[in-house]
Every structure is written in structure tokens, then in C-alpha cells.
Design a protein around this motif. Structure first.
Motif, PDB file in Angstrom:
ATOM      1  N   PHE A  98       0.835  -1.297  -0.080  1.00  0.00           N
ATOM      2  CA  PHE A  98       0.001   0.199   0.036  1.00  0.00           C
ATOM      3  C   PHE A  98       0.910   1.310   0.029  1.00  0.00           C
ATOM      4  CE2 PHE A  98      -3.162  -2.851   2.372  1.00  0.00           C
ATOM      5  CZ  PHE A  98      -3.740  -3.387   1.129  1.00  0.00           C
ATOM      6  N   LEU A  99       2.004   1.278   0.791  1.00  0.00           N
ATOM      7  CA  LEU A  99       2.929   2.311   0.677  1.00  0.00           C
ATOM      8  C   LEU A  99       3.496   2.614  -0.596  1.00  0.00           C
ATOM      9  CD1 LEU A  99       4.719   2.089   4.164  1.00  0.00           C
ATOM     10  CD2 LEU A  99       2.851   3.752   3.591  1.00  0.00           C
ATOM     11  N   ALA A 100       3.867   1.364  -1.247  1.00  0.00           N
ATOM     12  CA  ALA A 100       4.387   1.402  -2.759  1.00  0.00           C
ATOM     13  C   ALA A 100       3.342   2.182  -3.544  1.00  0.00           C
ATOM     14  CB  ALA A 100       4.864   0.305  -2.916  1.00  0.00           C
ATOM     15  N   ALA A 101       2.090   1.712  -3.436  1.00  0.00           N
ATOM     16  CA  ALA A 101       1.255   2.265  -4.223  1.00  0.00           C
ATOM     17  C   ALA A 101       0.878   3.929  -4.284  1.00  0.00           C
ATOM     18  CB  ALA A 101      -0.158   1.404  -3.675  1.00  0.00           C
ATOM     19  N   ARG A 102       1.150   4.249  -3.126  1.00  0.00           N
ATOM     20  CA  ARG A 102       1.000   5.655  -3.210  1.00  0.00           C
ATOM     21  C   ARG A 102       2.093   6.382  -3.738  1.00  0.00           C
ATOM     22  NH1 ARG A 102       1.269   8.674   2.327  1.00  0.00           N
ATOM     23  NH2 ARG A 102       3.486   7.800   2.830  1.00  0.00           N
ATOM     24  N   GLN A 103       3.255   5.670  -4.035  1.00  0.00           N
ATOM     25  CA  GLN A 103       4.449   6.334  -4.822  1.00  0.00           C
ATOM     26  C   GLN A 103       4.342   6.159  -6.152  1.00  0.00           C
ATOM     27  OE1 GLN A 103       8.280   6.091  -3.012  1.00  0.00           O
ATOM     28  NE2 GLN A 103       7.450   4.822  -1.327  1.00  0.00           N
ATOM     29  N   VAL A 104       3.825   4.864  -6.525  1.00  0.00           N
ATOM     30  CA  VAL A 104       3.593   4.945  -8.118  1.00  0.00           C
ATOM     31  C   VAL A 104       2.274   5.575  -8.523  1.00  0.00           C
ATOM     32  CG1 VAL A 104       5.093   2.727  -7.749  1.00  0.00           C
ATOM     33  CG2 VAL A 104       2.593   2.436  -7.912  1.00  0.00           C
ATOM     34  N   ARG A 105       1.545   5.785  -7.743  1.00  0.00           N
ATOM     35  CA  ARG A 105      -0.005   6.461  -8.078  1.00  0.00           C
ATOM     36  C   ARG A 105      -0.633   5.681  -9.063  1.00  0.00           C
ATOM     37  NH1 ARG A 105       2.704  12.545  -8.789  1.00  0.00           N
ATOM     38  NH2 ARG A 105       3.985  12.440  -6.581  1.00  0.00           N
ATOM     39  N   VAL A 120      -3.444 -13.289   2.275  1.00  0.00           N
ATOM     40  CA  VAL A 120      -3.711 -13.043   0.968  1.00  0.00           C
ATOM     41  C   VAL A 120      -5.206 -12.291   1.092  1.00  0.00           C
ATOM     42  CG1 VAL A 120      -4.301 -13.543  -1.547  1.00  0.00           C
ATOM     43  CG2 VAL A 120      -2.166 -14.270  -0.502  1.00  0.00           C
ATOM     44  N   SER A 121      -5.924 -13.163   1.944  1.00  0.00           N
ATOM     45  CA  SER A 121      -7.265 -12.790   2.190  1.00  0.00           C
ATOM     46  C   SER A 121      -7.321 -11.469   2.718  1.00  0.00           C
ATOM     47  CB  SER A 121      -7.974 -13.978   2.792  1.00  0.00           C
ATOM     48  OG  SER A 121      -8.083 -15.188   2.136  1.00  0.00           O
ATOM     49  N   LYS A 122      -6.562 -11.334   4.114  1.00  0.00           N
ATOM     50  CA  LYS A 122      -6.377 -10.172   4.896  1.00  0.00           C
ATOM     51  C   LYS A 122      -5.977  -9.075   4.131  1.00  0.00           C
ATOM     52  CE  LYS A 122      -4.780  -8.722   9.223  1.00  0.00           C
ATOM     53  NZ  LYS A 122      -6.135  -8.589   9.948  1.00  0.00           N
ATOM     54  N   ALA A 123      -4.989  -8.996   2.994  1.00  0.00           N
ATOM     55  CA  ALA A 123      -4.499  -8.052   2.168  1.00  0.00           C
ATOM     56  C   ALA A 123      -5.709  -7.657   1.185  1.00  0.00           C
ATOM     57  CB  ALA A 123      -3.232  -8.464   1.497  1.00  0.00           C
ATOM     58  N   ARG A 124      -6.227  -8.576   0.741  1.00  0.00           N
ATOM     59  CA  ARG A 124      -7.362  -8.361  -0.528  1.00  0.00           C
ATOM     60  C   ARG A 124      -8.445  -7.447   0.445  1.00  0.00           C
ATOM     61  NH1 ARG A 124      -7.424 -14.054  -3.491  1.00  0.00           N
ATOM     62  NH2 ARG A 124      -5.638 -13.582  -4.801  1.00  0.00           N
ATOM     63  N   ALA A 125      -8.702  -7.915   1.753  1.00  0.00           N
ATOM     64  CA  ALA A 125      -9.813  -7.001   2.450  1.00  0.00           C
ATOM     65  C   ALA A 125      -9.362  -5.751   2.744  1.00  0.00           C
ATOM     66  CB  ALA A 125     -10.024  -7.769   3.776  1.00  0.00           C
ATOM     67  N   ASN A 126      -8.048  -5.601   3.048  1.00  0.00           N
ATOM     68  CA  ASN A 126      -7.447  -4.208   3.425  1.00  0.00           C
ATOM     69  C   ASN A 126      -7.407  -3.347   2.088  1.00  0.00           C
ATOM     70  OD1 ASN A 126      -7.074  -4.608   6.198  1.00  0.00           O
ATOM     71  ND2 ASN A 126      -5.220  -5.621   5.652  1.00  0.00           N
ATOM     72  N   ALA A 127      -7.145  -3.905   1.043  1.00  0.00           N
ATOM     73  CA  ALA A 127      -7.275  -3.218  -0.346  1.00  0.00           C
ATOM     74  C   ALA A 127      -8.758  -2.688  -0.457  1.00  0.00           C
ATOM     75  CB  ALA A 127      -6.628  -4.139  -1.255  1.00  0.00           C
ATOM     76  N   ALA A 128      -9.506  -3.573  -0.469  1.00  0.00           N
ATOM     77  CA  ALA A 128     -11.017  -2.969  -0.730  1.00  0.00           C
ATOM     78  C   ALA A 128     -11.232  -1.946   0.377  1.00  0.00           C
ATOM     79  CB  ALA A 128     -11.894  -4.281  -0.543  1.00  0.00           C
ATOM     80  N   LYS A 129     -10.819  -2.220   1.589  1.00  0.00           N
ATOM     81  CA  LYS A 129     -11.254  -1.238   2.423  1.00  0.00           C
ATOM     82  C   LYS A 129     -10.556   0.232   2.273  1.00  0.00           C
ATOM     83  CE  LYS A 129      -9.590  -2.116   6.516  1.00  0.00           C
ATOM     84  NZ  LYS A 129      -9.342  -3.040   7.798  1.00  0.00           N
ATOM     85  N   GLY A 130      -9.482   0.182   1.727  1.00  0.00           N
ATOM     86  CA  GLY A 130      -8.746   1.451   1.614  1.00  0.00           C
ATOM     87  C   GLY A 130      -8.782   1.808  -0.170  1.00  0.00           C
ATOM     88  N   GLY A 131      -9.565   1.218  -0.658  1.00  0.00           N
ATOM     89  CA  GLY A 131      -9.789   1.736  -2.112  1.00  0.00           C
ATOM     90  C   GLY A 131      -8.615   1.689  -3.157  1.00  0.00           C
ATOM     91  N   TYR A 132      -7.832   0.547  -2.961  1.00  0.00           N
ATOM     92  CA  TYR A 132      -6.646   0.411  -3.827  1.00  0.00           C
ATOM     93  C   TYR A 132      -6.825  -0.152  -5.080  1.00  0.00           C
ATOM     94  CZ  TYR A 132      -3.866   2.263   0.273  1.00  0.00           C
ATOM     95  OH  TYR A 132      -3.349   3.308   1.354  1.00  0.00           O
ATOM     96  N   SER A 133      -7.171   0.327  -6.021  1.00  0.00           N
ATOM     97  CA  SER A 133      -7.771  -0.331  -7.345  1.00  0.00           C
ATOM     98  C   SER A 133      -6.192  -0.641  -8.007  1.00  0.00           C
ATOM     99  CB  SER A 133      -8.426   0.590  -8.134  1.00  0.00           C
ATOM    100  OG  SER A 133      -7.777   1.698  -8.322  1.00  0.00           O
ATOM    101  N   ASN A 134      -5.142  -0.193  -7.529  1.00  0.00           N
ATOM    102  CA  ASN A 134      -3.988  -0.687  -8.602  1.00  0.00           C
ATOM    103  C   ASN A 134      -3.169  -1.586  -7.799  1.00  0.00           C
ATOM    104  OD1 ASN A 134      -3.215   1.274  -6.614  1.00  0.00           O
ATOM    105  ND2 ASN A 134      -1.666   2.161  -8.032  1.00  0.00           N
TER     106      ASN A 134
END
Length: 268
Positions: A98-105, A120-134
């Protein structure tokens, strides 16, 4: 080491970190009352601040993404740029991804690979929670990455490669998926003195990021054999302060240290 022994180690590591994911625990590479003991977000943040993350970084990710599992901050050496594709080896609950996603935009992409289904399940849930589409989290082994050839600009990893029973294969597959001029930016554990035989054989110390560590010379040779150039491995003596808490009273800080590991895939 035989293929069967490799699988046994992977199973032990998978079980230990699956327990971390299910319990929202501090990791086995973190101070606790015992390996994989329960923790909370305040403890995870303190651990992360102690190994080089800023308050801004620890506050920027979804709650539950930072489990305090690292031994350094690969973001500090990765020099990520907008539009790059980043691969996180052993991505856990997604903190570094998620920190990398902020930098690559939005123009970039991040792939996280972890062999623990609960992570992996936890990370995917966190991605959905944070709106990380990339950000894309994939189940797989870091020795056999579910990633196409020559598609990644930067590989990051935080205190994971020491857990692999076949580190040479990790670096060979990392080389495969990197684009020409792609780079490694890794925080991990190295040995600074030979581990006593009893420590090498102790399962709890393997999952605690101690018994599986390799020396600087061994890692440099593996990286060179895989084809990497511009290899730089820098142990951090100051890391012994937090490492001694991984196995209190065992003196593990006399044998291992955190290090930054950098290398580049040649352009041709």
C-alpha cells in the motif's frame, strides 16, 4: 536440503504466519511474549517506527495492514517513481504494498505475492477497505512467482527471503520477472557470525527470522549467480537493539543483523 525438507519448512512458516493473520498478531519477527503472540495497532506502529517508517507512513495504510512484521523499510531505498510496476515478495497484510501504491500512483501498479492464504485474504480485504484499485494480491511462493517474465520495474521485500529454504531460486525467479534495468530493494536479515547448530535446527527460530538467515557473502554469490549486477548489501549494527527482543535471553543479536539488499538486472 531435499524437496521434502523444503516443503516442511514452508509448511511451518505458512502455519506460523497464518496464525498471525488470523489473530492480528505481532509477527514472529517482532517483540512479543512468544512467537505469534497477540498485539494491537499501537504495538505494530511502534515496531514499524523503530525500524525506519515515519508516522506518515504508518498512518497512511488501512487499519490491520501493518502487523509489525518487518526488519527495515524497503521504501527508503526503492526510489519508486510514478507509473512503475512494483512486486512485493511476501506481502503479508499489504503494508509495504500500500505504501508503494502511494508512490507509483494511479499510473503504476503493485503486485503482492504471499504463500499464506490467510494473509492474502487479509490483504485483499484491506485493499478493498482502502480503495486500492492498482494493487493485486496473489497466492504463490516467492521461489515460483505467479508473475510474467520481464514485467516488473522494482522488487521490494521486508524480512521474508530469510524464511525461504531455497534463496537462490528466489533470486533466479526475481531476475526472471524484472525488466532489463529493473532493481531489487530489500530489507532482510543476514548472519554476521555462524549460528550455533542448535539454533539452526530450532523451528521457532526459523519462523522468527533467525535460523534461516544467510551471510552477506552467500547472498551476494546467489545474486551474482542469478545474473544481478551492482550488488550492495549493508548490514545495520543498530538493528541488534530490536533483534534481541525476537528471542529474549538467547543472544540471537550476536549472530544476525538487519540489512539492506540492493541489486540491478543488467539492461542486456
Amino acid at each position: 536440503m531435499s524437496a521434502h525438507e523444503h516443503d516442511q519448512i514452508r509448511r511451518q512458516v505458512r502455519d506460523a504466519y497464518g496464525a498471525v493473520a488470523r489473530a492480528e498478531s505481532a509477527g514472529c519477527c517482532a517483540p512479543s511474549s512468544g512467537c505469534c503472540a497477540p498485539s494491537d495497532q499501537d504495538v505494530a506502529e511502534l515496531l514499524s517506527r523503530g525500524i525506519g517508517y515515519s508516522a506518515d507512513e504508518t498512518a497512511a495504510v488501512p487499519e490491520g495492514a501493518n502487523l509489525g512484521l518487518g526488519c527495515g523499510n524497503p521504501q527508503a531505498i526503492a526510489a519508486l517513481r510514478p507509473g512503475e510496476t512494483v512486486l512485493d515478495l511476501g506481502s503479508g497484510a499489504g503494508f509495504d504494498a500500500f505504501l508503494a501504491a502511494r508512490q507509483v500512483r494511479a499510473s503504476g501498479a503493485v503486485i503482492g505475492v504471499d504463500m499464506t492464504p490467510d494473509m492474502v485474504s487479509k490483504a485483499r480485504a484491506n485493499a478493498a477497505k482502502g480503495g486500492y484499485s492498482n494493487v493485486d494480491f496473489r497466492l504463490g511462493e516467492i521461489e515460483h512467482l505467479p508473475v510474467a517474465d520481464a514485467t516488473v520495474d522494482v522488487i521490494i521485500s521486508n524480512c521474508v527471503i530469510n524464511l525461504s529454504p531455497d534463496k537462490a531460486q528466489v533470486f533466479r525467479d526475481a531476475f526472471r520477472v524484472l525488466k532489463p534495468a529493473g532493481r531489487l530493494a530489500i530489507s532482510d536479515i543476514v548472519t554476521t557470525a555462524p549460528l550455533p547448530p542448535e539454533m539452526q535446527q530450532e523451528v521457532a527460530l526459523y519462523t522468527a527470522c533467525v535460523a534461516g538467515a544467510a551471510s552477506v557473502d552467500e547472498l551476494a554469490a546467489m545474486l551474482a549467480d542469478a545474473g544481478f549486477a551492482d550488488i550492495r548489501i549493508a548490514p545495520k549494527d543498530a538493528s541488534r537493539e530490536f533483534i534481541r527482543n525476537w528471542a529474549p535471553g538467547r543472544g540471537v543479536e550476536d549472530y544476525i543483523a538487519s540489512a539492506t539488499i540492493e541489486a540491478v538486472k543488467p539492461e542486456n
